[in-house]
Design an enzyme around this catalytic site. Structure first.
Site, PDB file in Angstrom:
ATOM      1  N   LYS A  38       0.827  -1.212   0.000  1.00 23.61           N
ATOM      2  CA  LYS A  38       0.000   0.000   0.000  1.00 23.61           C
ATOM      3  C   LYS A  38       0.859   1.258   0.000  1.00 23.61           C
ATOM      4  CE  LYS A  38      -4.368  -1.488   2.024  1.00 23.61           C
ATOM      5  NZ  LYS A  38      -5.371  -1.219   3.061  1.00 23.61           N
TER       6      LYS A  38
ATOM      7  N   LYS B  54      -4.105 -10.468  -6.473  1.00 29.00           N
ATOM      8  CA  LYS B  54      -5.449 -10.720  -5.966  1.00 29.00           C
ATOM      9  C   LYS B  54      -6.465  -9.714  -6.500  1.00 29.00           C
ATOM     10  CE  LYS B  54      -6.170  -8.128  -1.739  1.00 29.00           C
ATOM     11  NZ  LYS B  54      -6.782  -8.028  -0.449  1.00 29.00           N
TER      12      LYS B  54
ATOM     13  N   LYS C  49     -10.543  -4.148  -4.911  1.00 27.31           N
ATOM     14  CA  LYS C  49     -11.373  -3.012  -5.326  1.00 27.31           C
ATOM     15  C   LYS C  49     -10.549  -1.759  -5.570  1.00 27.31           C
ATOM     16  CE  LYS C  49     -12.529  -2.814  -0.480  1.00 27.31           C
ATOM     17  NZ  LYS C  49     -13.202  -3.745   0.393  1.00 27.31           N
TER      18      LYS C  49
END
Ligand code: AMP
Ligand code: TRP
Length: 332
Positions: free
Chosen positions: A114, A197, A200
């Site tokens: 992230k 993966k 969203k």
């Protein structure tokens, strides 16, 4: 209720839920609800670790709650609540921050991923200590089991480490939680890059199916799903794209991998992709209708999250009081 094992899990209202959230976590939660004492949470405090518009956060929080219920979670049976409504999460989170090490948090792969996506000046301390708040979520309820997708395994290891560290430093305080990760297809992969993966937050919207996607989008996204040039519907690691589609089919239809492979013997990918899309469309349709209904009945949702927060607060306070006493805080 008393002798049932405790389960805690949560999802971030960082956007609309994906098919990955549903198959990797939510569907499993529904299966567990009658056998366990379940706490299911919408973790809004985790969602602000990256920039977030307030109005979107409000909208997504209610939407995720509605999705939980629409997917089959029974608010009568489980404790369903919003994380920020129970301040004990922030309070225990702080205390546990003081029992977590910079080194171990630096090794968290989700943080590394992230933070790579953010401008380095925009990486917040909240993003860094995100896993510690998650540890607090789990330990507050003395959870035995935490059902999550494979991607959360490292965070669960951390919660075991921190719980054991605290117990050793003081005395038995926290239950050491076990991860509860279903093996096959625990990780639903991106439809555009089957080695990463389904998420969203992916910039390419063809890579994920949202639970609220309309029929045409679902069909189109599966048609465009990246596969390979082998052309045989088979389940192996050389054919990650096809493998992912088989997993999706199997997890929804309940058919075994072998059965699915046999059905498509001698058939091309086009038919298979269309059929996977139909399986998904049929699964999501009733959920979407229920979500629409719930979002039009906000009073009902409000009753649920208020009652949930009261129940959660009671259990959470009990643990928090013990912890505060052990670290040496003077009771008020
Ligand atoms: P998040 O959206 O990151 O808050 O994730 C909520 C839950 O869904 C966690 O238990 C994740 O492990 C699970 N999850 C998210 N994406 C996937 C995926 N692509 N496959 C399987 N599980 C997932
Ligand atoms: N970090 C989890 C995720 O991204 C969400 C989460 C927060 C969670 N707190 C939790 C999951 C506690 C399980 C238990 O998926």
């Amino acid at each position: 209720m008393e002798n049932k094992k405790v389960i805690f899990s949560g999802m971030q209202p960082s956007g609309s839920l994906t098919l990955g959230n549903y198959l990797g976590a939510l569907k499993n939660w529904v299966n567990l609800q009658s056998e366990y004492d379940c706490y299911y949470c919408v973790v809004d405090m985790h969602a602000i670790t990256v920039p977030k518009e307030p109005k979107d956060l409000r909208k997504n929080t209610l939407e995720v709650l509605a999705n939980y219920i629409a997917a089959g979670i029974d608010p009568e049976q489980v404790t369903l609540f919003i994380q920020s409504h129970v301040p004990a999460h922030a309070e225990l989170g702080w205390i546990l921050n003081c029992f977590s090490y910079y080194g171990e948090l630096s090794r968290m792969t989700q943080f590394k991923d992230k933070s790579k996506k953010q401008d380095s000046n925009a990486i917040t301390a909240g993003l860094f200590t995100y896993p510690v708040l998650m540890v607090a979520d789990i330990l507050l309820y003395q959870a035995d089991l935490v059902p999550v997708g494979e991607d959360q395994r490292q965070h669960l290891e951390l919660s075991r480490d921190i719980a054991a560290r605290f117990n050793n430093r003081f005395s038995e305080t926290f239950k050491i939680p076990d991860p509860f990760i279903t093996k096959d297809g625990a990780k639903i992969m991106s439809l555009q890059d089957p080695t990463s993966k389904m998420s969203k937050s992916d910039a390419n919207e063809n890579s994920f199916i949202l639970l609220k996607d309309d029929v045409d989008s679902i069909r189109r996204k599966f048609k465009r799903a990246v596969t390979d040039s082998i052309g045989i519907v088979a389940y192996n690691d050389e054919q990650q794209g096809v493998k992912n589609l088989i997993n999706i089919h199997s997890k929804i239809s309940g058919k075994s991998i072998e059965e699915i492979v046999t059905t498509y013997e001698g058939k091309g990918y086009a038919q298979f992709k269309d059929d996977v899309a139909e399986v998904v469309v049929n699964e999501l349709k009733p959920i979407q209708e229920k979500v629409d209904y719930l979002l039009k009945n906000k009073d009902y949702l409000e009753k649920i999250y208020i009652a949930g927060a009261e129940k959660a607060e009671y259990a959470a306070r009990k643990t928090l009081r013990k912890v505060q006493k052990k670290v040496g805080f003077i009771p008020r």
